[in-house]
Design an enzyme around this catalytic site. Structure first.
Site, short mmCIF file in Angstrom:
data_model
loop_
_atom_site.label_atom_id
_atom_site.label_comp_id
_atom_site.label_asym_id
_atom_site.label_seq_id
_atom_site.Cartn_x
_atom_site.Cartn_y
_atom_site.Cartn_z
N GLY A 45 63.33 7.35 62.72
CA GLY A 45 63.95 6.03 62.78
C GLY A 45 63.28 4.99 61.89
O GLY A 45 63.30 3.80 62.21
N ASP B 173 63.80 6.12 49.57
CA ASP B 173 64.20 7.43 50.09
C ASP B 173 65.51 7.83 49.41
O ASP B 173 66.49 7.09 49.47
CB ASP B 173 64.39 7.34 51.60
CG ASP B 173 64.64 8.69 52.24
OD1 ASP B 173 64.98 9.65 51.51
OD2 ASP B 173 64.50 8.80 53.47
N THR C 211 64.20 3.82 58.99
CA THR C 211 65.14 2.87 58.40
C THR C 211 65.55 1.79 59.40
O THR C 211 65.62 0.60 59.05
CB THR C 211 66.39 3.60 57.87
OG1 THR C 211 65.99 4.53 56.86
CG2 THR C 211 67.38 2.62 57.27
N CYS D 128 68.44 12.84 85.01
CA CYS D 128 68.67 14.28 84.98
C CYS D 128 67.34 15.00 84.77
O CYS D 128 66.34 14.39 84.37
CB CYS D 128 69.65 14.63 83.86
SG CYS D 128 68.99 14.34 82.20
N ASN E 262 58.97 5.17 68.49
CA ASN E 262 60.42 4.97 68.61
C ASN E 262 61.05 6.01 69.53
O ASN E 262 60.44 7.03 69.85
CB ASN E 262 61.05 5.03 67.21
CG ASN E 262 62.43 4.43 67.17
OD1 ASN E 262 62.83 3.67 68.05
ND2 ASN E 262 63.20 4.78 66.15
#
Length: 336
Positions: free
Chosen positions: A33, A58, A35, A275, A263
């Site tokens: 993550g 990139d 970006t 769950c 992140n």
């Protein structure tokens, strides 16, 4: 370190408030993550700085996807912002990636210099990518943005980006020596074409100008008042391993790094409602968060959530960017 040390603020507020910063690099392992984080940081900086540029180095060029707007190798204003600009470059393309306007001039010398310089650079393996960075830096410095945020490629490319000033300084010496050898041939060639204004001194001047800029950039990169690096990771083994390697390499290069973003974290408010897979992932993340706390107790560690929806578009990024400034609160912050 001593147990009674106060933990540092778990946000990027320290960077946003540091007015002296000129270059901010955001990097880490692929898929963590980067970006989203770099775009969010640029948005927050745009609130307090006169002008902000975010550059993607990139080849995947994800900032176009992040802001849902096509960007090119020329700085373009981001939709919805007055002082935030973005551009994308591919370092692997070398000087061919640069805007044509850079090589425009009043005489043929400047118009043909791009091709000649590219041929000279191709004779030196490994310097092409570095020279591309060098030219971009020269362009960016001339635009006088208040701060520049780099959305970097995965770690290996990032380390080459950080090291490019040293590579270029060494390579330019070789290029200038090479220029002395090809100068007579170049002069004969352009005379045959009737371009009297073209000479090797023009290329030499261009390289000398670049060297001055790169020397200055090299000094700024190693100045913590002007340059810093933000590492982005997720709470998993391989990402943490890559982050530690990156921190060590940055330290070895003399680059300031004191911010880490973790992140895609799960914030379970009630484990009974989750769950079994979520509960299992939560335990794994908690284990690595403990390791991060031990390894980086003298860092600002910012924790960002895994959201139900992707962060895409200027308004979505603007909303998500608030998580960089204050710790994420799953009870107080609605999910996007």
């Amino acid at each position: 370190m001593a147990d009674n040390l106060e933990p540092l603020e778990p946000s990027l507020q320290n960077l946003v408030e540091q007015d002296s910063l000129k270059w901010i690099f955001v990097g880490g392992k692929g898929g963590v993550g980067k970006t989203t984080c770099s775009s969010s940081l640029a948005v927050q900086l745009s609130k307090v700085r006169e002008s902000v540029l975010i550059i993607s180095t990139d080849p995947a060029h994800n900032i176009s996807d992040a802001f849902d707007q096509k960007f090119t190798k020329v700085p373009t204003k981001v939709n919805g912002f007055d002082n935030l600009f973005a551009m994308e470059i591919d370092p692997n393309a070398g000087l061919n990636e640069l805007p044509e306007e850079y090589f425009d001039g009043e005489n043929e010398a400047l118009r043909v210099s791009k091709g000649v310089m590219q041929e000279m650079i191709n004779a030196l393996p490994g310097i092409d990518e570095a020279m591309s960075y060098a030219e971009v830096m020269k362009l960016v410095k001339g635009m006088n943005f208040s701060v520049v945020v780099f959305d970097t490629a995965p770690t290996g490319h990032t380390l080459r980006l950080i090291a490019f000033p040293q590579v270029v300084e060494k390579g330019l010496g070789k290029l200038l020596r090479l220029k002395m050898k090809v100068a007579p041939l170049l002069s004969q060639f352009v005379s045959m074409l009737g371009m009297a204004d073209v000479n090797a001194d023009t290329l030499s001047q261009k390289l000398d100008d670049m060297l001055r800029v790169i020397t200055q950039v090299n000094e700024q990169f190693k100045n913590p008042d002007q340059t810093t690096f933000v590492c982005v990771c997720i709470a998993e083994f391989f990402s943490l391993y890559e982050t530690e390697r990156l921190v060590q390499e940055l330290t070895k290069c003399g680059i300031d790094v004191h911010n880490i973003i973790v992140n895609q974290l799960l914030f379970l408010q009630n484990s009974h409602d989750s769950c079994s897979m979520c509960a299992s992932r939560f335990k794994i993340q908690e284990k690595y968060l403990d390791q991060i706390a031990d390894l980086y107790e003298d860092f600002h560690v910012t924790k960002l959530p895994l959201l139900e929806k992707e962060v895409r578009g200027p308004e979505s990024i603007r909303s998500f960017s608030e998580n960089l400034m204050k710790p994420y609160n799953p009870k107080g912050e609605p999910k996007e």
